[in-house]
Design a protein around this motif. Structure first.
Motif, PDB file in Angstrom:
ATOM      1  N   ILE A  81     -39.054 -15.311  -3.884  1.00  9.99           N
ATOM      2  CA  ILE A  81     -38.697 -15.573  -2.489  1.00  9.99           C
ATOM      3  C   ILE A  81     -38.219 -14.290  -1.821  1.00  9.99           C
ATOM      4  O   ILE A  81     -38.630 -13.965  -0.703  1.00  9.99           O
ATOM      5  CB  ILE A  81     -37.624 -16.682  -2.401  1.00  9.99           C
ATOM      6  CG1 ILE A  81     -38.233 -18.019  -2.824  1.00  9.99           C
ATOM      7  CG2 ILE A  81     -37.048 -16.768  -0.988  1.00  9.99           C
ATOM      8  CD1 ILE A  81     -37.213 -19.109  -3.091  1.00  9.99           C
ATOM      9  N   ARG A  82     -37.363 -13.538  -2.502  1.00 11.74           N
ATOM     10  CA  ARG A  82     -36.833 -12.299  -1.925  1.00 11.74           C
ATOM     11  C   ARG A  82     -37.961 -11.324  -1.597  1.00 11.74           C
ATOM     12  O   ARG A  82     -37.990 -10.711  -0.527  1.00 11.74           O
ATOM     13  CB  ARG A  82     -35.823 -11.660  -2.885  1.00 11.74           C
ATOM     14  CG  ARG A  82     -35.287 -10.309  -2.437  1.00 11.74           C
ATOM     15  CD  ARG A  82     -34.563 -10.426  -1.109  1.00 11.74           C
ATOM     16  NE  ARG A  82     -34.093  -9.155  -0.630  1.00 11.74           N
ATOM     17  CZ  ARG A  82     -34.756  -8.357   0.214  1.00 11.74           C
ATOM     18  NH1 ARG A  82     -35.950  -8.716   0.666  1.00 11.74           N
ATOM     19  NH2 ARG A  82     -34.244  -7.219   0.604  1.00 11.74           N
ATOM     20  N   LEU A  83     -38.897 -11.179  -2.518  1.00 15.40           N
ATOM     21  CA  LEU A  83     -40.004 -10.252  -2.288  1.00 15.40           C
ATOM     22  C   LEU A  83     -40.955 -10.766  -1.210  1.00 15.40           C
ATOM     23  O   LEU A  83     -41.475  -9.985  -0.418  1.00 15.40           O
ATOM     24  CB  LEU A  83     -40.749  -9.967  -3.596  1.00 15.40           C
ATOM     25  CG  LEU A  83     -39.935  -9.175  -4.626  1.00 15.40           C
ATOM     26  CD1 LEU A  83     -40.697  -9.101  -5.953  1.00 15.40           C
ATOM     27  CD2 LEU A  83     -39.580  -7.784  -4.118  1.00 15.40           C
ATOM     28  N   LEU A 117     -32.239  -5.758  -5.088  1.00 13.29           N
ATOM     29  CA  LEU A 117     -32.565  -7.028  -5.746  1.00 13.29           C
ATOM     30  C   LEU A 117     -31.357  -7.569  -6.499  1.00 13.29           C
ATOM     31  O   LEU A 117     -31.063  -8.763  -6.425  1.00 13.29           O
ATOM     32  CB  LEU A 117     -33.757  -6.863  -6.689  1.00 13.29           C
ATOM     33  CG  LEU A 117     -35.109  -6.636  -6.020  1.00 13.29           C
ATOM     34  CD1 LEU A 117     -36.175  -6.340  -7.060  1.00 13.29           C
ATOM     35  CD2 LEU A 117     -35.497  -7.832  -5.164  1.00 13.29           C
ATOM     36  N   CYS A 118     -30.664  -6.704  -7.224  1.00 12.94           N
ATOM     37  CA  CYS A 118     -29.457  -7.137  -7.940  1.00 12.94           C
ATOM     38  C   CYS A 118     -28.439  -7.702  -6.955  1.00 12.94           C
ATOM     39  O   CYS A 118     -27.869  -8.772  -7.180  1.00 12.94           O
ATOM     40  CB  CYS A 118     -28.834  -5.980  -8.711  1.00 12.94           C
ATOM     41  SG  CYS A 118     -29.650  -5.619 -10.268  1.00 12.94           S
ATOM     42  N   GLU A 119     -28.230  -6.988  -5.863  1.00  9.22           N
ATOM     43  CA  GLU A 119     -27.263  -7.427  -4.848  1.00  9.22           C
ATOM     44  C   GLU A 119     -27.655  -8.801  -4.300  1.00  9.22           C
ATOM     45  O   GLU A 119     -26.820  -9.690  -4.162  1.00  9.22           O
ATOM     46  CB  GLU A 119     -27.203  -6.394  -3.712  1.00  9.22           C
ATOM     47  CG  GLU A 119     -26.268  -6.769  -2.599  1.00  9.22           C
ATOM     48  CD  GLU A 119     -24.798  -6.679  -2.972  1.00  9.22           C
ATOM     49  OE1 GLU A 119     -24.010  -7.393  -2.333  1.00  9.22           O
ATOM     50  OE2 GLU A 119     -24.435  -5.914  -3.896  1.00  9.22           O
ATOM     51  N   GLN A 127     -25.867 -12.037  -5.679  1.00 12.55           N
ATOM     52  CA  GLN A 127     -24.920 -12.130  -4.561  1.00 12.55           C
ATOM     53  C   GLN A 127     -23.697 -11.245  -4.743  1.00 12.55           C
ATOM     54  O   GLN A 127     -22.555 -11.696  -4.615  1.00 12.55           O
ATOM     55  CB  GLN A 127     -24.520 -13.583  -4.324  1.00 12.55           C
ATOM     56  CG  GLN A 127     -25.713 -14.455  -3.974  1.00 12.55           C
ATOM     57  CD  GLN A 127     -25.312 -15.832  -3.561  1.00 12.55           C
ATOM     58  OE1 GLN A 127     -24.455 -15.992  -2.716  1.00 12.55           O
ATOM     59  NE2 GLN A 127     -25.948 -16.831  -4.153  1.00 12.55           N
ATOM     60  N   GLY A 128     -23.957  -9.988  -5.039  1.00 10.20           N
ATOM     61  CA  GLY A 128     -22.875  -9.022  -5.152  1.00 10.20           C
ATOM     62  C   GLY A 128     -22.215  -8.969  -6.508  1.00 10.20           C
ATOM     63  O   GLY A 128     -21.397  -8.095  -6.761  1.00 10.20           O
ATOM     64  N   ASP A 148     -35.028 -23.358  -2.314  1.00 11.24           N
ATOM     65  CA  ASP A 148     -34.596 -22.898  -3.637  1.00 11.24           C
ATOM     66  C   ASP A 148     -33.545 -21.792  -3.557  1.00 11.24           C
ATOM     67  O   ASP A 148     -32.899 -21.488  -4.546  1.00 11.24           O
ATOM     68  CB  ASP A 148     -35.793 -22.367  -4.441  1.00 11.24           C
ATOM     69  CG  ASP A 148     -36.781 -23.461  -4.788  1.00 11.24           C
ATOM     70  OD1 ASP A 148     -36.368 -24.442  -5.410  1.00 11.24           O
ATOM     71  OD2 ASP A 148     -37.963 -23.322  -4.426  1.00 11.24           O
ATOM     72  N   ALA A 149     -33.409 -21.166  -2.387  1.00  7.78           N
ATOM     73  CA  ALA A 149     -32.491 -20.036  -2.249  1.00  7.78           C
ATOM     74  C   ALA A 149     -31.594 -20.184  -1.026  1.00  7.78           C
ATOM     75  O   ALA A 149     -31.076 -19.196  -0.512  1.00  7.78           O
ATOM     76  CB  ALA A 149     -33.288 -18.741  -2.155  1.00  7.78           C
ATOM     77  N   ALA A 150     -31.398 -21.390  -0.562  1.00 13.95           N
ATOM     78  CA  ALA A 150     -30.693 -21.630   0.700  1.00 13.95           C
ATOM     79  C   ALA A 150     -29.282 -21.050   0.720  1.00 13.95           C
ATOM     80  O   ALA A 150     -28.778 -20.700   1.788  1.00 13.95           O
ATOM     81  CB  ALA A 150     -30.646 -23.124   0.983  1.00 13.95           C
ATOM     82  N   ASP A 151     -28.636 -20.926  -0.430  1.00 22.49           N
ATOM     83  CA  ASP A 151     -27.265 -20.412  -0.461  1.00 22.49           C
ATOM     84  C   ASP A 151     -27.198 -18.890  -0.563  1.00 22.49           C
ATOM     85  O   ASP A 151     -26.120 -18.325  -0.674  1.00 22.49           O
ATOM     86  CB  ASP A 151     -26.481 -21.051  -1.612  1.00 22.49           C
ATOM     87  CG  ASP A 151     -27.100 -20.764  -2.968  1.00 22.49           C
ATOM     88  OD1 ASP A 151     -28.325 -20.525  -3.042  1.00 22.49           O
ATOM     89  OD2 ASP A 151     -26.362 -20.786  -3.972  1.00 22.49           O
ATOM     90  N   HIS A 152     -28.343 -18.224  -0.493  1.00 27.65           N
ATOM     91  CA  HIS A 152     -28.381 -16.758  -0.586  1.00 27.65           C
ATOM     92  C   HIS A 152     -28.523 -16.135   0.802  1.00 27.65           C
ATOM     93  O   HIS A 152     -29.427 -16.502   1.554  1.00 27.65           O
ATOM     94  CB  HIS A 152     -29.529 -16.314  -1.490  1.00 27.65           C
ATOM     95  CG  HIS A 152     -29.258 -16.543  -2.937  1.00 27.65           C
ATOM     96  ND1 HIS A 152     -29.217 -17.796  -3.495  1.00 27.65           N
ATOM     97  CD2 HIS A 152     -28.977 -15.678  -3.931  1.00 27.65           C
ATOM     98  CE1 HIS A 152     -28.938 -17.680  -4.781  1.00 27.65           C
ATOM     99  NE2 HIS A 152     -28.782 -16.409  -5.065  1.00 27.65           N
ATOM    100  N   PRO A 153     -27.659 -15.190   1.134  1.00 33.31           N
ATOM    101  CA  PRO A 153     -27.688 -14.584   2.469  1.00 33.31           C
ATOM    102  C   PRO A 153     -29.020 -13.943   2.858  1.00 33.31           C
ATOM    103  O   PRO A 153     -29.362 -13.918   4.036  1.00 33.31           O
ATOM    104  CB  PRO A 153     -26.575 -13.528   2.410  1.00 33.31           C
ATOM    105  CG  PRO A 153     -25.639 -14.027   1.368  1.00 33.31           C
ATOM    106  CD  PRO A 153     -26.514 -14.726   0.352  1.00 33.31           C
TER     107      PRO A 153
END
Length: 183
Positions: A30-32, A45-47, A51-52, A143-148
Motif C-alpha cells: 500500500i505504501r509503495l 518505509l521503516c518510519e 509508525q516511528g 488494511d492501513a487505515a490507522d497509518h498516517p
C-alpha cells in the motif's frame, strides 16, 4: 497486474487473485502504491510501516518484506532483475501501470464523466459516473487505515467519491431519468 486499495487490499496478477502476504507486506505494498511509482527510501518505509517505532533487531527489516512481496508479485526477468517492485538508488519503487491501479481508474472515470457532461452527452456521463461509483468497495486502504501515510490519499479519494454525487445527479437529470414522476 491490477491492484485495488479502495476497501481491503486486492491484487490480481495475470488474471488471478494473489495474496500479498502478512500484515507488514500488505502495508508495504500500500505504501509503495501510494507513492505513485516514486522510490521510497528504506528509512521512510521503516518510519511509515512501524509508525516511528523502528523494528527491533530481531524483526524483519523492510528488505526482508520487499523480498517476500516480490516473490508474490512478480516473476524474475533475465539476469535476476525485477520489473514490478524495483530497487533504485533512492529506495524501492512499485511499477504498476496506471490502468492497473484502481485509484487511477476511479479518478479517470470521474474526469470522463465531467467531460461528457460538458459535451452534453448525458447517457455516456451516466455510464461513466456509475462505473466510477461502482468501483468503490469501502474505505481507502482499509488494511492501513490507522497509518498516517494513508490519510492524504484517503481524504482525496473520499472527497472525489463524495463529489461524484453532483455529476451523477446532473447526468440523471440530463438523461431524463430524475426526478421520476410520482404516481
Amino acid at each position: 497486474m491490477r491492484v485495488s486499495v479502495r476497501g481491503p487490499l486486492f491484487v490480481h496478477r495475470d488474471g488471478t487473485a494473489v495474496d500479498p502476504g502478512r500484515h507488514r507486506q500488505r502495508l508495504l505494498l500500500i505504501r509503495l502504491l501510494l507513492a505513485g511509482g516514486h522510490a521510497v527510501a528504506p528509512e521512510a518505509l521503516c518510519e511509515d510501516l512501524w509508525q516511528g517505532r523502528s523494528p527491533a533487531p530481531a524483526m524483519p527489516s523492510p528488505h526482508a518484506h520487499v523480498s517476500e512481496l516480490r516473490a508474490v508479485l512478480e516473476r524474475r526477468r533475465g539476469s535476476g532483475r525485477f520489473g514490478t517492485l524495483v530497487t533504485e538508488p533512492a529506495g524501492y519503487a512499485l511499477r504498476v501501470p496506471p490502468e492497473g491501479r484502481d485509484t487511477v481508474r476511479f479518478a479517470e472515470a470521474f474526469a470522463q464523466t465531467r467531460r461528457e457532461l460538458a459535451d452534453s452527452r448525458a447517457a455516456d456521463a451516466l455510464r461513466s459516473v456509475e462505473r466510477a461509483r461502482g468501483m468503490w468497495r469501502g474505505a481507502v486502504s482499509a488494511d492501513a487505515a490507522d497509518h498516517p501515510f494513508v490519510r492524504p490519499e484517503a481524504a482525496r479519494l473520499e472527497d472525489l467519491r463524495r463529489s461524484s454525487a453532483e455529476p451523477h445527479a446532473a447526468a440523471l437529470l440530463l438523461d431524463g431519468r430524475w426526478p421520476r414522476p410520482s404516481g
